[in-house]
Design a protein around this motif. Sequence first.
Motif, mmCIF file in Angstrom:
data_model
loop_
_atom_site.group_PDB
_atom_site.id
_atom_site.type_symbol
_atom_site.label_atom_id
_atom_site.label_comp_id
_atom_site.label_asym_id
_atom_site.label_seq_id
_atom_site.Cartn_x
_atom_site.Cartn_y
_atom_site.Cartn_z
ATOM 1 N N GLN A 47 0.827 -1.198 0.000
ATOM 2 C CA GLN A 47 0.000 0.000 0.000
ATOM 3 C C GLN A 47 0.869 1.259 0.000
ATOM 4 O OE1 GLN A 47 -3.567 -0.330 -0.112
ATOM 5 N NE2 GLN A 47 -2.804 -2.369 -0.595
ATOM 6 N N MET A 48 1.714 1.381 1.049
ATOM 7 C CA MET A 48 2.607 2.533 1.169
ATOM 8 C C MET A 48 3.522 2.293 2.368
ATOM 9 S SD MET A 48 1.722 6.521 2.145
ATOM 10 C CE MET A 48 0.683 6.785 0.746
ATOM 11 N N GLY A 49 4.769 2.714 2.257
ATOM 12 C CA GLY A 49 5.690 2.555 3.382
ATOM 13 C C GLY A 49 5.832 1.092 3.763
ATOM 14 N N THR A 50 5.543 0.774 5.020
ATOM 15 C CA THR A 50 5.614 -0.619 5.483
ATOM 16 C C THR A 50 4.225 -1.269 5.536
ATOM 17 O OG1 THR A 50 5.529 0.101 7.798
ATOM 18 C CG2 THR A 50 7.710 -0.222 6.845
ATOM 19 N N HIS A 51 3.222 -0.580 5.029
ATOM 20 C CA HIS A 51 1.833 -1.065 5.051
ATOM 21 C C HIS A 51 1.553 -1.918 3.813
ATOM 22 C CE1 HIS A 51 -2.718 0.104 4.674
ATOM 23 N NE2 HIS A 51 -2.573 -1.076 5.268
ATOM 24 N N SER A 52 1.026 -3.110 4.037
ATOM 25 C CA SER A 52 0.558 -3.955 2.945
ATOM 26 C C SER A 52 -0.794 -4.539 3.332
ATOM 27 C CB SER A 52 1.559 -5.076 2.637
ATOM 28 O OG SER A 52 1.637 -5.998 3.699
ATOM 29 N N GLN A 53 -1.497 -5.025 2.333
ATOM 30 C CA GLN A 53 -2.825 -5.586 2.565
ATOM 31 C C GLN A 53 -2.882 -6.968 1.916
ATOM 32 O OE1 GLN A 53 -6.525 -3.722 0.817
ATOM 33 N NE2 GLN A 53 -6.590 -2.931 2.914
ATOM 34 N N THR A 54 -3.369 -7.938 2.675
ATOM 35 C CA THR A 54 -3.467 -9.308 2.194
ATOM 36 C C THR A 54 -4.929 -9.700 2.075
ATOM 37 O OG1 THR A 54 -1.389 -9.870 3.300
ATOM 38 C CG2 THR A 54 -2.798 -11.701 2.655
#
Length: 193
Positions: A47-54
């Motif tokens: 998503q952005m930076g260290t953010h992800s979505q599973t």
Amino acid sequence: MSTKTQEKKQAVPRNGVDTPTLFATINAVAEQPELAKFQFRAVNRWQMGTHSQTRIEGFSGAGGKQSHVKEFVLDADHPEVLVGRDQGATPVEFLLAGLASCLTAGIGNIAAARGVTLYEVESTVEGDINLLGLLGISDEVRNGYEGIRVNFKIKGDAPAEKLEQIVEQSKNRSAVYDVITNGTPIEITVNAG
């Protein structure tokens, strides 16, 4: 008690587990071992930076393609102190949750199969990690957890010794515990473009 009342009482799931279906599944898989092969999958997007979505929806097993009742979406991030925006649990916290959830599911199934009614099952899972490895500061420190502790609080209609045996059997049959303690080969491919 009438026969119908007895039949209804036996049909009521113990601990929320449909034990007749549990035993039927075990018997079916024992008779047709090819039904035991499953493949789970997760699709992750940065998503952005260290953010992800599973996203988790479909899997294969029991001889065909399967899907969950609904799609599950899990957000992962790092806390602000670790350069994230804290928009989800950290991946290493998901690992702890996976371990706790797998052990707890096993406890529910095993207790039901053994005729034990559970009143309470709660666990605290703690993992110790030293960021010197993860941050590339030291090659002497591993990147992952140095140790994990699971503490169960369990109450049911069985003696403490039997409840402890149920927890032990859950540990012995836990897929997540097995992956963590025995390791699993991981293959990574990259399609860059």
